[in-house]
Design a protein around this motif. Sequence first.
Motif, PDB file in Angstrom:
ATOM      1  N   ILE A 144       1.636 -15.694  24.873  1.00  0.00           N
ATOM      2  CA  ILE A 144       2.360 -14.422  24.899  1.00  0.00           C
ATOM      3  C   ILE A 144       2.234 -13.851  23.495  1.00  0.00           C
ATOM      4  N   VAL A 145       1.663 -12.670  23.384  1.00  0.00           N
ATOM      5  CA  VAL A 145       1.518 -12.017  22.082  1.00  0.00           C
ATOM      6  C   VAL A 145       2.462 -10.826  22.051  1.00  0.00           C
ATOM      7  N   ILE A 146       3.326 -10.801  21.050  1.00  0.00           N
ATOM      8  CA  ILE A 146       4.290  -9.719  20.902  1.00  0.00           C
ATOM      9  C   ILE A 146       3.943  -8.950  19.625  1.00  0.00           C
ATOM     10  N   PRO A 147       3.309  -7.783  19.788  1.00  0.00           N
ATOM     11  CA  PRO A 147       2.957  -6.994  18.615  1.00  0.00           C
ATOM     12  C   PRO A 147       4.184  -6.253  18.077  1.00  0.00           C
ATOM     13  N   LEU A 148       4.368  -6.306  16.782  1.00  0.00           N
ATOM     14  CA  LEU A 148       5.482  -5.583  16.151  1.00  0.00           C
ATOM     15  C   LEU A 148       4.969  -4.434  15.283  1.00  0.00           C
ATOM     16  N   ILE A 149       3.838  -4.637  14.617  1.00  0.00           N
ATOM     17  CA  ILE A 149       3.208  -3.577  13.826  1.00  0.00           C
ATOM     18  C   ILE A 149       1.718  -3.592  14.136  1.00  0.00           C
ATOM     19  N   ASN A 150       1.174  -2.428  14.455  1.00  0.00           N
ATOM     20  CA  ASN A 150      -0.255  -2.287  14.732  1.00  0.00           C
ATOM     21  C   ASN A 150      -0.856  -1.103  13.989  1.00  0.00           C
ATOM     22  N   LYS A 151      -0.332  -0.799  12.829  1.00  0.00           N
ATOM     23  CA  LYS A 151      -0.846   0.306  12.033  1.00  0.00           C
ATOM     24  C   LYS A 151      -0.548   0.004  10.573  1.00  0.00           C
ATOM     25  N   GLU A 152      -1.129   0.762   9.689  1.00  0.00           N
ATOM     26  CA  GLU A 152      -0.906   0.544   8.264  1.00  0.00           C
ATOM     27  C   GLU A 152       0.506   0.995   7.890  1.00  0.00           C
ATOM     28  N   VAL A 153       1.277   0.048   7.322  1.00  0.00           N
ATOM     29  CA  VAL A 153       2.663   0.316   6.947  1.00  0.00           C
ATOM     30  C   VAL A 153       2.912  -0.263   5.561  1.00  0.00           C
ATOM     31  N   ARG A 154       3.552   0.513   4.717  1.00  0.00           N
ATOM     32  CA  ARG A 154       3.931  -0.004   3.391  1.00  0.00           C
ATOM     33  C   ARG A 154       5.056  -1.018   3.576  1.00  0.00           C
ATOM     34  N   THR A 155       4.986  -2.124   2.831  1.00  0.00           N
ATOM     35  CA  THR A 155       5.963  -3.203   2.993  1.00  0.00           C
ATOM     36  C   THR A 155       7.309  -2.892   2.344  1.00  0.00           C
ATOM     37  N   ASP A 156       7.413  -1.786   1.625  1.00  0.00           N
ATOM     38  CA  ASP A 156       8.698  -1.420   1.026  1.00  0.00           C
ATOM     39  C   ASP A 156       9.458  -0.390   1.864  1.00  0.00           C
TER      40      ASP A 156
END
Length: 191
Positions: A144-156
């Motif tokens: 089971i794969v649960i994607p939470l982020i699939n795009k470029e996101v700044r970690t701050d």
Amino acid sequence: MENYLGFVMVVLIGFGIYMFCKKSKEQKKRKAITYAQFLNEEGFIVSETQEIGNRTLYVDDVHKRWTVVKGFALVQDPIIYTYSDLIEFEVFEDGESMAKGRDGGLLFGGHLTVVGGSRQKKVKKICTNLQVRIIVNDSENPEIVIPLINKEVRTDTFYYKKKFEIAEKLATVLTDIKNDDYNEEKSNENV
């Protein structure tokens, strides 16, 4: 004979239309029911829920079962797993393992928070992928794969921090499930 054949065709077409309409009504009724309602009807006692993006983890501590469903309305019957079906899980950020749960413990890497502190590696400024992979004892659907982020996101950003917090909470719930099963196995060995 032709009249008989014509009559049989009319009856078959009428029966086909009847079955199609009946199936449509059942599908509409089924879509109106939520996963929580369906699980309740199946004797699943929801003791904990964890929202994970467009998915939800339901846990039944009484019967030691769990499931992950996508969406809100019941589209298909969810696969209900027992605690012992959970083999392992792992939190990945950009392909790097951040946490891994297996055999009654949770191994931290990366920068997932540990109670009382944190372990830090080189601080990344961008995350392009955050997901949780759950390995289960199911030959037809072993992962089971649960994607939470699939795009470029700044970690701050708030968005990243919220998604990462969801991953941590999910890891905690899955660790509890794994620990409960692990402790039960150990107590059965001592009997």
